[in-house]
Design an enzyme around this catalytic site. Structure first.
Site, PDB file in Angstrom:
ATOM      1  N   HIS A   1      14.621  -8.647 -33.815  1.00  0.00           N
ATOM      2  CA  HIS A   1      14.876  -8.383 -32.292  1.00  0.00           C
ATOM      3  C   HIS A   1      13.742  -7.694 -31.855  1.00  0.00           C
ATOM      4  O   HIS A   1      13.551  -6.410 -32.380  1.00  0.00           O
ATOM      5  CB  HIS A   1      16.141  -7.861 -32.257  1.00  0.00           C
TER       6      HIS A   1
ATOM      7  N   PRO B   1      28.634   4.831 -33.309  1.00  0.00           N
ATOM      8  CA  PRO B   1      28.011   3.655 -33.498  1.00  0.00           C
ATOM      9  C   PRO B   1      27.174   3.079 -32.256  1.00  0.00           C
ATOM     10  O   PRO B   1      26.484   2.140 -32.389  1.00  0.00           O
ATOM     11  CB  PRO B   1      28.999   2.586 -33.716  1.00  0.00           C
TER      12      PRO B   1
ATOM     13  N   TYR C   1      15.370   3.876 -30.712  1.00  0.00           N
ATOM     14  CA  TYR C   1      16.250   2.740 -31.299  1.00  0.00           C
ATOM     15  C   TYR C   1      15.780   1.963 -32.272  1.00  0.00           C
ATOM     16  O   TYR C   1      16.408   1.891 -33.273  1.00  0.00           O
ATOM     17  CB  TYR C   1      16.385   1.707 -29.902  1.00  0.00           C
TER      18      TYR C   1
HETATM   19  P1  FAS Z   1      30.410   4.670 -47.051  1.00  0.00           P
HETATM   20  O1  FAS Z   1      31.441   5.263 -46.181  1.00  0.00           O
HETATM   21  O2  FAS Z   1      29.713   3.279 -46.420  1.00  0.00           O
HETATM   22  O3  FAS Z   1      30.379   4.710 -48.357  1.00  0.00           O
HETATM   23  C1  FAS Z   1      31.091   5.817 -49.052  1.00  0.00           C
HETATM   24  C2  FAS Z   1      31.792   5.329 -50.337  1.00  0.00           C
HETATM   25  O4  FAS Z   1      32.300   6.310 -50.917  1.00  0.00           O
HETATM   26  C3  FAS Z   1      32.787   4.171 -50.050  1.00  0.00           C
HETATM   27  O5  FAS Z   1      32.410   3.043 -50.721  1.00  0.00           O
HETATM   28  C4  FAS Z   1      34.218   4.858 -50.334  1.00  0.00           C
HETATM   29  O6  FAS Z   1      35.128   4.043 -51.149  1.00  0.00           O
HETATM   30  C5  FAS Z   1      33.387   5.883 -51.560  1.00  0.00           C
HETATM   31  N1  FAS Z   1      34.419   6.999 -51.834  1.00  0.00           N
HETATM   32  C6  FAS Z   1      35.058   7.844 -51.118  1.00  0.00           C
HETATM   33  N2  FAS Z   1      35.987   8.741 -51.566  1.00  0.00           N
HETATM   34  C7  FAS Z   1      35.455   8.662 -52.843  1.00  0.00           C
HETATM   35  C8  FAS Z   1      35.938   9.179 -54.052  1.00  0.00           C
HETATM   36  N3  FAS Z   1      36.907  10.135 -53.885  1.00  0.00           N
HETATM   37  N4  FAS Z   1      35.613   8.636 -55.013  1.00  0.00           N
HETATM   38  C9  FAS Z   1      34.747   7.773 -55.472  1.00  0.00           C
HETATM   39  N5  FAS Z   1      34.152   7.000 -54.236  1.00  0.00           N
HETATM   40  C10 FAS Z   1      34.560   7.583 -52.977  1.00  0.00           C
HETATM   41  N6  FAS Z   1      27.360   2.260 -38.350  1.00  0.00           N
HETATM   42  C11 FAS Z   1      26.316   1.590 -37.428  1.00  0.00           C
HETATM   43  O7  FAS Z   1      25.390   1.811 -37.527  1.00  0.00           O
HETATM   44  N7  FAS Z   1      26.776   0.789 -36.859  1.00  0.00           N
HETATM   45  C12 FAS Z   1      28.198   0.243 -36.785  1.00  0.00           C
HETATM   46  O8  FAS Z   1      28.686  -0.655 -35.948  1.00  0.00           O
HETATM   47  C13 FAS Z   1      29.117   1.075 -37.615  1.00  0.00           C
HETATM   48  N8  FAS Z   1      30.305   0.675 -37.601  1.00  0.00           N
HETATM   49  C14 FAS Z   1      31.415   1.405 -38.481  1.00  0.00           C
HETATM   50  C15 FAS Z   1      32.747   1.171 -38.517  1.00  0.00           C
HETATM   51  C16 FAS Z   1      33.424   1.870 -39.341  1.00  0.00           C
HETATM   52  C17 FAS Z   1      35.018   1.742 -39.428  1.00  0.00           C
HETATM   53  C18 FAS Z   1      32.991   2.888 -39.960  1.00  0.00           C
HETATM   54  C19 FAS Z   1      33.878   3.774 -40.835  1.00  0.00           C
HETATM   55  C20 FAS Z   1      31.783   3.182 -40.135  1.00  0.00           C
HETATM   56  C21 FAS Z   1      30.915   2.441 -39.152  1.00  0.00           C
HETATM   57  N9  FAS Z   1      29.562   2.517 -39.164  1.00  0.00           N
HETATM   58  C22 FAS Z   1      28.738   1.828 -38.271  1.00  0.00           C
HETATM   59  C23 FAS Z   1      28.892   3.800 -40.037  1.00  0.00           C
HETATM   60  C24 FAS Z   1      28.792   3.110 -41.172  1.00  0.00           C
HETATM   61  O9  FAS Z   1      27.933   2.087 -41.253  1.00  0.00           O
HETATM   62  C25 FAS Z   1      28.287   4.287 -42.154  1.00  0.00           C
HETATM   63  O10 FAS Z   1      26.987   5.090 -41.441  1.00  0.00           O
HETATM   64  C26 FAS Z   1      27.531   3.729 -43.572  1.00  0.00           C
HETATM   65  O11 FAS Z   1      28.686   3.010 -43.947  1.00  0.00           O
HETATM   66  C27 FAS Z   1      27.217   5.060 -44.350  1.00  0.00           C
HETATM   67  O12 FAS Z   1      26.908   4.789 -45.385  1.00  0.00           O
HETATM   68  P2  FAS Z   1      27.638   5.716 -46.664  1.00  0.00           P
HETATM   69  O13 FAS Z   1      27.055   6.961 -46.484  1.00  0.00           O
HETATM   70  O14 FAS Z   1      27.200   5.091 -48.200  1.00  0.00           O
HETATM   71  O15 FAS Z   1      29.195   5.813 -46.521  1.00  0.00           O
HETATM   72  C1  PHB Z   2      26.693  -4.440 -35.077  1.00  0.00           C
HETATM   73  O1  PHB Z   2      27.902  -4.264 -35.670  1.00  0.00           O
HETATM   74  O2  PHB Z   2      26.212  -5.589 -34.732  1.00  0.00           O
HETATM   75  C2  PHB Z   2      26.147  -3.296 -34.030  1.00  0.00           C
HETATM   76  C3  PHB Z   2      26.993  -2.143 -34.097  1.00  0.00           C
HETATM   77  C4  PHB Z   2      26.599  -1.039 -33.422  1.00  0.00           C
HETATM   78  C5  PHB Z   2      25.499  -1.191 -32.507  1.00  0.00           C
HETATM   79  C6  PHB Z   2      24.847  -2.492 -32.501  1.00  0.00           C
HETATM   80  C7  PHB Z   2      25.197  -3.472 -33.388  1.00  0.00           C
HETATM   81  O3  PHB Z   2      25.061  -0.315 -31.751  1.00  0.00           O
END
Ligand code: FAS
Ligand code: PHB
Length: 390
Positions: free
Chosen positions: A72, A293, A385
């Site tokens: 993009h 997010p 961004y």
């Molecule tokens: P993660 O949370 O992805 O991974 C951590 C891992 O540790 C998980 O697999 C979990 O199961 C594991 N874990 C936890 N406790 C444990 C234990 N006791 N023993 C072993 N393993 C354990 N970011 C964006 O940029 N855009 C978005 O739209 C967006 N939407 C999101 C929506 C939701 C519902 C959530 C929760 C997050 C969102 N995020 C978004 C942020 C997300 O993308 C995180 O920044 C990203 O997953 C970060 O990656 P990790 O640090 O690996 O954490």
């Molecule tokens: C997406 O899920 O595609 C997404 C989420 C957060 C943003 C932009 C895109 O800010």
């Protein structure tokens, strides 16, 4: 069991760290609480910064991303019933973002670790960290019904906001900063063509809305909803109706609706642990910080943490120097706080808070009008961004 780097958490941060360490001849074990299927089924982020794409290519997991990711060059701001495009490539002298689902990149990482025989233990229970402030940290857990102890030289806490790693740092060694919003994002994934091949962030008196995508036939939409809302209370037709009311009319008319194949609510909050290192324990990703997010930064910050931490571990094992390890927390937090700033600025500018005064709403509108009318403001927005330099 024994390893050089024990990684708690098999999300993007933990798996990317394991992959990069492996490519540099450093042994690691990943222990993940959930099943691989569960981890790969979580629908989360979608927009990758340029630095994230470079890191994934460096980790030799960028091929499918390069084939299937959407590059993009601009981003849309919906305001006053129009979509205003910000030319992020022009404003930054060539930088872009790539839309490629977090689910896909995490799958690529799991496939790569499996292909190279990486040790990734899933469905691991009751993980506990011990002696992380000693020369011999270890973890106990239950795996396949057996009690397991894993001794390591270093422990990487990549276990997200709710994991045990951050809690292994004594409160006296870390300041935690929290901010929560009185609203969240209700997200829907639908097998429909994207309304536009541009991510559109929309500010509307009814609330924020976002149009994104995963492919030519898979779209991702979000609407701001009050805290306390449950996804189940929103029917598909209620969601589509509210989304249409918030989008500029021309976009609403072009919107193709369809059954949701995923529907969930993510709370909006910000959190930073102002120390990511304690002894041999290093936090990376959501274990150390959470961003709303709105700026598409959560996943991208996890990747820049892994950039700094993997560089520090590789330097230690190659030269014996602990300098980069000692500076990891300060270096990573410097970029984290600047990225949190941008995420909060976008959230404040684009969302309608229930407690906003008429005066604050006027300022919000002025902020958006300034962004859309100023080359300097657009450049500032664009450089954040696409991702600040590592
Ligand atoms: P993660 O949370 O992805 O991974 C951590 C891992 O540790 C998980 O697999 C979990 O199961 C594991 N874990 C936890 N406790 C444990 C234990 N006791 N023993 C072993 N393993 C354990 N970011 C964006 O940029 N855009 C978005 O739209 C967006 N939407 C999101 C929506 C939701 C519902 C959530 C929760 C997050 C969102 N995020 C978004 C942020 C997300 O993308 C995180 O920044 C990203 O997953 C970060 O990656 P990790 O640090 O690996 O954490
Ligand atoms: C997406 O899920 O595609 C997404 C989420 C957060 C943003 C932009 C895109 O800010």
């Amino acid at each position: 069991m024994k390893t050089q780097v024990l990684i708690v958490g098999g999300g993007p941060a933990g798996m990317l760290l394991s992959q990069i360490l492996d490519l540099n001849g450093i042994d690691s074990i990943v222990i993940e609480r959930r099943s691989r299927e569960y981890v790969l089924g979580r629908i989360r982020a979608g927009v990758l910064e340029e630095g994230t794409v470079k890191m994934l290519r460096r980790a030799e997991v960028g091929d499918r991303l390069d084939r299937e990711g959407y590059v993009h060059e601009s981003v849309g701001i919906g305001f006053d019933n129009e979509v205003h495009s910000i030319d992020i490539m022009g404003c930054t002298g060539g930088s872009v973002v790539t839309v490629y689902g977090q689910t896909e990149l995490t799958k690529d990482l799991y496939d790569a670790r499996e292909k190279s025989g990486g040790k990734v233990l899933t469905e691991v229970e009751d993980v506990q960290l011990f002696d992380v402030d000693s020369e011999s940290p270890y973890v106990t857990c239950n795996y396949q019904g057996e009690a397991l102890r894993i001794d390591a030289s270093f422990v990487a806490g990549c276990d997200g906001f709710h994991g045990p790693s951050r809690k292994a740092i004594p409160p006296s060694h870390v300041n935690e900063y929290h901010l929560s919003y009185p609203y969240g994002w209700l997200g829907v994934l639908s097998e429909t063509p994207p309304v536009k091949h541009e991510v559109i962030y929309t500010s509307n008196d009814l609330g924020f809305a976002l149009c994104s995508m995963r492919s030519d036939s898979l779209s991702r939409y979000y609407i701001q909803v009050p805290s306390g809302n449950q996804a189940e209370q929103w029917s598909d037709s209620a969601f589509w109706g509210e989304l249409k009311r918030r989008l500029p009319e021309a976009v609403s008319r072009a919107l193709v609706t369809g059954p949701s194949i995923e529907k969930s609510i993510a709370p909006l909050r910000a959190f930073v642990a102002d120390n990511l290192n304690y002894g041999k324990l290093f936090l990376a990703g959501d274990a150390g910080h959470i961003v709303p997010p709105t700026g598409a930064k959560g996943l991208n910050l996890a990747v820049s943490d892994v950039y700094y931490l993997s560089n520090a571990l590789v330097d230690y094992y190659k030269t014996g120097s602990e300098d980069l390890l000692s500076n990891y927390s300060t270096t990573a937090l410097n970029r984290i706080w600047k990225t949190v700033r941008f995420s909060l600025m976008c959230t404040r500018m684009l969302h309608i808070s229930p407690d906003s005064t008429p005066f604050e709403k006027k300022i919000q509108q002025a902020e958006i009008r300034y962004l859309l009318s100023s080359a300097a403001a657009k450049t500032t927005f664009a450089e954040n961004y696409v991702g600040l330099p590592y």
